[in-house]
Design a protein around this motif. Structure first.
Motif, PDB file in Angstrom:
ATOM      1  N   GLY A  44       0.818  -1.213   0.000  1.00 59.10           N
ATOM      2  CA  GLY A  44       0.000   0.000   0.000  1.00 59.10           C
ATOM      3  C   GLY A  44       0.846   1.253   0.000  1.00 59.10           C
ATOM      4  N   GLU A  45       1.966   1.228   0.726  1.00 59.94           N
ATOM      5  CA  GLU A  45       2.855   2.382   0.770  1.00 59.94           C
ATOM      6  C   GLU A  45       3.534   2.600  -0.581  1.00 59.94           C
ATOM      7  OE1 GLU A  45       6.400   4.154   3.669  1.00 59.94           O
ATOM      8  OE2 GLU A  45       5.233   2.394   4.272  1.00 59.94           O
ATOM      9  N   THR A  46       3.887   1.512  -1.246  1.00 59.98           N
ATOM     10  CA  THR A  46       4.501   1.632  -2.572  1.00 59.98           C
ATOM     11  C   THR A  46       3.517   2.232  -3.573  1.00 59.98           C
ATOM     12  OG1 THR A  46       5.915  -0.278  -2.133  1.00 59.98           O
ATOM     13  CG2 THR A  46       5.637   0.358  -4.432  1.00 59.98           C
ATOM     14  N   ILE A  47       2.282   1.749  -3.551  1.00 59.17           N
ATOM     15  CA  ILE A  47       1.264   2.296  -4.454  1.00 59.17           C
ATOM     16  C   ILE A  47       1.027   3.772  -4.154  1.00 59.17           C
ATOM     17  CG2 ILE A  47      -1.178   2.166  -5.108  1.00 59.17           C
ATOM     18  CD1 ILE A  47      -1.005  -0.866  -4.547  1.00 59.17           C
ATOM     19  N   GLY A  48       0.944   4.107  -2.879  1.00 61.24           N
ATOM     20  CA  GLY A  48       0.743   5.499  -2.496  1.00 61.24           C
ATOM     21  C   GLY A  48       1.894   6.388  -2.932  1.00 61.24           C
ATOM     22  N   SER A  49       3.113   5.832  -2.958  1.00 60.08           N
ATOM     23  CA  SER A  49       4.283   6.631  -3.348  1.00 60.08           C
ATOM     24  C   SER A  49       4.204   7.066  -4.813  1.00 60.08           C
ATOM     25  CB  SER A  49       5.569   5.833  -3.113  1.00 60.08           C
ATOM     26  OG  SER A  49       5.731   4.801  -4.086  1.00 60.08           O
ATOM     27  N   VAL A  50       3.528   6.268  -5.645  1.00 62.29           N
ATOM     28  CA  VAL A  50       3.383   6.633  -7.060  1.00 62.29           C
ATOM     29  C   VAL A  50       2.539   7.903  -7.188  1.00 62.29           C
ATOM     30  CG1 VAL A  50       2.459   5.907  -9.297  1.00 62.29           C
ATOM     31  CG2 VAL A  50       3.667   4.257  -7.843  1.00 62.29           C
ATOM     32  N   PHE A  51       1.412   7.916  -6.528  1.00 59.36           N
ATOM     33  CA  PHE A  51       0.529   9.083  -6.617  1.00 59.36           C
ATOM     34  C   PHE A  51       1.130  10.290  -5.891  1.00 59.36           C
ATOM     35  CE2 PHE A  51      -2.181   5.363  -7.150  1.00 59.36           C
ATOM     36  CZ  PHE A  51      -2.881   5.708  -8.301  1.00 59.36           C
ATOM     37  N   GLY A  52       1.657  10.040  -4.693  1.00 56.81           N
ATOM     38  CA  GLY A  52       2.278  11.130  -3.941  1.00 56.81           C
ATOM     39  C   GLY A  52       3.499  11.672  -4.643  1.00 56.81           C
ATOM     40  N   GLY A  53       4.301  10.780  -5.214  1.00 54.52           N
ATOM     41  CA  GLY A  53       5.499  11.210  -5.927  1.00 54.52           C
ATOM     42  C   GLY A  53       5.171  12.047  -7.153  1.00 54.52           C
ATOM     43  N   TYR A  54       4.107  11.646  -7.853  1.00 58.19           N
ATOM     44  CA  TYR A  54       3.704  12.419  -9.044  1.00 58.19           C
ATOM     45  C   TYR A  54       3.250  13.825  -8.647  1.00 58.19           C
ATOM     46  CZ  TYR A  54       1.292  13.821 -13.310  1.00 58.19           C
ATOM     47  OH  TYR A  54       0.890  14.508 -14.431  1.00 58.19           O
ATOM     48  N   ILE A  55       2.419  13.921  -7.629  1.00 57.41           N
ATOM     49  CA  ILE A  55       1.910  15.234  -7.203  1.00 57.41           C
ATOM     50  C   ILE A  55       3.051  16.124  -6.727  1.00 57.41           C
ATOM     51  CG2 ILE A  55       0.513  16.420  -5.458  1.00 57.41           C
ATOM     52  CD1 ILE A  55      -1.433  14.038  -5.625  1.00 57.41           C
ATOM     53  N   LEU A  56       3.925  15.588  -5.869  1.00 55.94           N
ATOM     54  CA  LEU A  56       5.050  16.379  -5.376  1.00 55.94           C
ATOM     55  C   LEU A  56       6.007  16.745  -6.505  1.00 55.94           C
ATOM     56  CD1 LEU A  56       5.860  14.617  -1.970  1.00 55.94           C
ATOM     57  CD2 LEU A  56       4.740  16.824  -2.325  1.00 55.94           C
ATOM     58  N   GLY A  57       6.170  15.834  -7.463  1.00 54.28           N
ATOM     59  CA  GLY A  57       7.037  16.122  -8.604  1.00 54.28           C
ATOM     60  C   GLY A  57       6.506  17.244  -9.467  1.00 54.28           C
ATOM     61  N   VAL A  58       5.204  17.208  -9.737  1.00 51.45           N
ATOM     62  CA  VAL A  58       4.582  18.269 -10.537  1.00 51.45           C
ATOM     63  C   VAL A  58       4.676  19.610  -9.816  1.00 51.45           C
ATOM     64  CG1 VAL A  58       2.385  19.139 -11.439  1.00 51.45           C
ATOM     65  CG2 VAL A  58       3.030  16.744 -11.798  1.00 51.45           C
ATOM     66  N   LEU A  59       4.401  19.608  -8.532  1.00 50.76           N
ATOM     67  CA  LEU A  59       4.448  20.854  -7.767  1.00 50.76           C
ATOM     68  C   LEU A  59       5.869  21.419  -7.713  1.00 50.76           C
ATOM     69  CD1 LEU A  59       2.005  20.025  -4.835  1.00 50.76           C
ATOM     70  CD2 LEU A  59       1.532  21.280  -6.935  1.00 50.76           C
ATOM     71  N   ALA A  60       6.862  20.538  -7.579  1.00 49.79           N
ATOM     72  CA  ALA A  60       8.254  21.003  -7.582  1.00 49.79           C
ATOM     73  C   ALA A  60       8.621  21.568  -8.954  1.00 49.79           C
ATOM     74  CB  ALA A  60       9.189  19.854  -7.214  1.00 49.79           C
ATOM     75  N   TYR A  61       8.173  20.892 -10.009  1.00 47.09           N
ATOM     76  CA  TYR A  61       8.446  21.361 -11.370  1.00 47.09           C
ATOM     77  C   TYR A  61       7.832  22.740 -11.601  1.00 47.09           C
ATOM     78  CZ  TYR A  61       8.409  21.581 -16.471  1.00 47.09           C
ATOM     79  OH  TYR A  61       8.574  21.986 -17.773  1.00 47.09           O
ATOM     80  N   GLN A  62       6.611  22.916 -11.178  1.00 49.07           N
ATOM     81  CA  GLN A  62       5.902  24.172 -11.431  1.00 49.07           C
ATOM     82  C   GLN A  62       6.396  25.307 -10.543  1.00 49.07           C
ATOM     83  OE1 GLN A  62       4.602  23.617 -14.321  1.00 49.07           O
ATOM     84  NE2 GLN A  62       2.432  23.945 -13.972  1.00 49.07           N
ATOM     85  N   SER A  63       6.713  25.006  -9.291  1.00 48.18           N
ATOM     86  CA  SER A  63       7.100  26.059  -8.349  1.00 48.18           C
ATOM     87  C   SER A  63       8.602  26.306  -8.294  1.00 48.18           C
ATOM     88  CB  SER A  63       6.604  25.707  -6.947  1.00 48.18           C
ATOM     89  OG  SER A  63       7.279  24.568  -6.439  1.00 48.18           O
ATOM     90  N   ARG A  64       9.391  25.335  -8.786  1.00 43.33           N
ATOM     91  CA  ARG A  64      10.856  25.418  -8.747  1.00 43.33           C
ATOM     92  C   ARG A  64      11.386  25.454  -7.317  1.00 43.33           C
ATOM     93  NH1 ARG A  64       9.030  25.117 -13.461  1.00 43.33           N
ATOM     94  NH2 ARG A  64      10.083  26.006 -15.283  1.00 43.33           N
ATOM     95  N   THR A  65      10.653  24.879  -6.384  1.00 40.86           N
ATOM     96  CA  THR A  65      11.105  24.810  -5.005  1.00 40.86           C
ATOM     97  C   THR A  65      10.724  23.461  -4.416  1.00 40.86           C
ATOM     98  OG1 THR A  65      10.952  25.810  -2.799  1.00 40.86           O
ATOM     99  CG2 THR A  65       8.970  25.873  -4.135  1.00 40.86           C
ATOM    100  N   ILE A  66      11.512  22.982  -3.446  1.00 40.80           N
ATOM    101  CA  ILE A  66      11.183  21.715  -2.796  1.00 40.80           C
ATOM    102  C   ILE A  66      10.818  21.916  -1.327  1.00 40.80           C
ATOM    103  CG2 ILE A  66      12.684  20.433  -4.355  1.00 40.80           C
ATOM    104  CD1 ILE A  66      14.650  20.091  -2.002  1.00 40.80           C
ATOM    105  N   TRP A  67      10.749  23.173  -0.884  1.00 42.42           N
ATOM    106  CA  TRP A  67      10.418  23.434   0.511  1.00 42.42           C
ATOM    107  C   TRP A  67       9.031  22.894   0.869  1.00 42.42           C
ATOM    108  CZ3 TRP A  67      13.679  24.077   4.128  1.00 42.42           C
ATOM    109  CH2 TRP A  67      14.874  24.774   3.910  1.00 42.42           C
ATOM    110  N   GLY A  68       8.096  23.002  -0.034  1.00 39.49           N
ATOM    111  CA  GLY A  68       6.759  22.492   0.239  1.00 39.49           C
ATOM    112  C   GLY A  68       6.758  20.993   0.421  1.00 39.49           C
ATOM    113  N   GLY A  69       7.484  20.295  -0.449  1.00 41.56           N
ATOM    114  CA  GLY A  69       7.580  18.844  -0.325  1.00 41.56           C
ATOM    115  C   GLY A  69       8.237  18.439   0.984  1.00 41.56           C
ATOM    116  N   ILE A  70       9.256  19.202   1.389  1.00 37.55           N
ATOM    117  CA  ILE A  70       9.908  18.942   2.673  1.00 37.55           C
ATOM    118  C   ILE A  70       8.911  19.113   3.809  1.00 37.55           C
ATOM    119  CG2 ILE A  70      11.610  19.853   4.304  1.00 37.55           C
ATOM    120  CD1 ILE A  70      13.407  20.460   1.879  1.00 37.55           C
ATOM    121  N   ALA A  71       8.122  20.187   3.739  1.00 39.57           N
ATOM    122  CA  ALA A  71       7.136  20.458   4.793  1.00 39.57           C
ATOM    123  C   ALA A  71       6.120  19.326   4.900  1.00 39.57           C
ATOM    124  CB  ALA A  71       6.426  21.784   4.522  1.00 39.57           C
TER     125      ALA A  71
END
Length: 315
Positions: A264-291
Motif C-alpha cells: 500500500g505504501e509503494t502504491i501510495g508513493s506513485v501518486f504522492g510522488g507524481y503530485i510532489l514532482g509536478v508541484l516542484a516542477y511548477q514552483s521550482r522549489t522543494i520546501w513544500g515537499g519537505i514540509a
C-alpha cells in the motif's frame, strides 16, 4: 488550494498523453508486482548487505526503471535526440550513482559498533543511519552543483517560496484526519512510533524527551535528503535537460525505493510522488515537499506516541 490545482492542471494539460501515461502505469505496476512476487528488495538485493554487489544491484534496478520511463516519454514527445547529449548522461548517471549509494550505504555500522556506543547501540544505529545521507547525498550533489551544474540558481530547489508553503500547509492539514484514523489501526501501531526508546535515556541518564527529540530530528533529516534526491535533483536538476520529461521517470524510481515497504505504501508513493514532482516542477522549489514529508512523518510519530500514552498500563 487554487494554486495547487492550477499547478496540477497546467502540467497535466501540457504533458498528459494517454498511451504514455497508461504505458508507464502498466510498466510500474508490472515491476511492482514482480518485486512482491519474488521478494526482490528484501529477499534478493538485501541478502548482499555489506557487499559491493548490493550497490550494483540497486544501481541496475534504479537505472532500468529510470531509463525505461525516460525512453517512453522521449518517444511520446519525439525528443529521442536528448539521449545523444552528454549532459543528459552526466546528470542522469550522477543521480543513479548517488541514489544507489544512498540505498546501499552501511558505513555507519562501523561507527556505532565502537565500544562507546555499547549501551545505546540501537539508538545510535538509527540516528547515524538517518544522518548518513549527509555523506551519501548532500556531499556528492554539492560537488556536482559546484563543479558541473554551475547554474546561477538556488541549490536544487532550496528557493524560499512562502506562497507554496502555504499551499502545502493546507494539504498537510487535510492529512491530519487520515493520520488520526490510521493511529487507531493495529497494523499502524505495529510500526509506529519509529522511535522505540531502546533504553537510551536510562543509559545516558537523560530525561526521556531528550533522546526522543534527537532521534526525531535525525529521522526528519533523512526525509529532507529524500526530497533533495527526488524533487530536487531528479526534477529541478534534470528539468534543465529533459524539461517536463523529468517527472514520470522520477515517479518510477520513487516507487522502486519503496519496494521493501508494504504494498500500500509503494502504491501510495506513485501518486504522492507524481503530485510532489509536478508541484516542484511548477514552483521550482522543494520546501513544500519537505514540509509535507516532515509533517506527515512527525504527525504519524505523534499519533502513535499519543496512542501508546493513552493505552499505557499506568492509565
Amino acid at each position: 488550494m487554487r494554486r495547487f490545482f492550477a499547478y496540477l492542471t497546467a502540467f497535466i494539460r501540457e504533458d498528459f498523453n494517454l498511451r504514455l501515461y497508461a504505458g508507464t502505469a502498466a510498466f510500474v505496476a508490472a515491476m511492482t508486482a514482480f518485486n512482491y512476487a519474488v521478494d526482490l528488495e528484501d529477499g534478493i538485493i538485501d541478502k548482499h548487505r555489506g557487499e559491493v554487489l548490493r550497490f550494483w544491484l540497486y544501481a541496475g534496478l534504479d537505472a532500468f526503471m529510470y531509463y525505461s520511463v525516460t525512453v517512453f516519454w522521449l518517444l511520446a514527445n519525439r525528443q529521442l535526440s536528448i539521449l545523444k547529449t552528454a549532459r543528459f548522461w552526466l546528470f542522469s548517471l550522477a543521480a543513479i550513482g548517488v541514489l544507489a549509494w544512498w540505498q546501499d550505504y552501511t558505513g555507519y555500522s562501523k561507527v556505532v559498533g565502537l565500544p562507546v556506543f555499547g549501551e545505546i547501540y540501537s539508538f545510535a544505529h538509527y540516528c547515524f543511519s538517518n544522518l548518513s545521507s549527509a555523506l551519501t547525498v548532500w556531499v556528492p550533489f554539492a560537488v556536482f552543483y559546484l563543479l558541473v551544474d554551475r547554474q546561477p540558481s538556488h541549490f536544487y530547489g532550496f528557493r524560499p517560496d512562502w506562497l507554496s508553503l502555504k499551499m502545502y500547509g493546507i494539504l498537510l492539514l487535510l492529512m491530519v484526519p487520515l493520520i488520526a484514523w490510521a493511529s487507531f489501526q493495529p497494523s499502524f501501531l505495529q510500526t509506529y512510533p519509529i522511535y522505540k526508546g531502546w533504553g537510551a535515556a536510562r543509559a545516558l541518564h537523560w530525561p526521556e524527551w531528550i533522546p526522543a527529540v534527537i532521534f526525531e530530528l535525525c529521522y526528519g533529516f533523512d526525509f529532507i535528503s529524500t526530497e533533495l534526491i527526488f524533487r530536487g535533483f531528479l526534477i529541478i536538476g534534470m528539468m534543465q535537460v529533459v524539461g517536463r520529461g523529468a517527472v514520470l521517470p522520477m515517479v518510477a524510481v520513487y516507487a522502486t525505493v519503496h519496494f521493501g515497504k508494504p504494498l500500500g505504501e509503494t502504491i501510495g508513493s506513485v501518486f504522492g510522488g507524481y503530485i510532489l514532482g509536478v508541484l516542484a516542477y511548477q514552483s521550482r522549489t522543494i520546501w513544500g515537499g519537505i514540509a509535507v514529508h516532515l509533517g506527515v512523518a512527525w504527525l504519524m510519530e505523534l499519533g502513535a506516541f499519543l496512542q501508546s500514552f493513552v493505552h499505557s498500563p499506568e492509565k
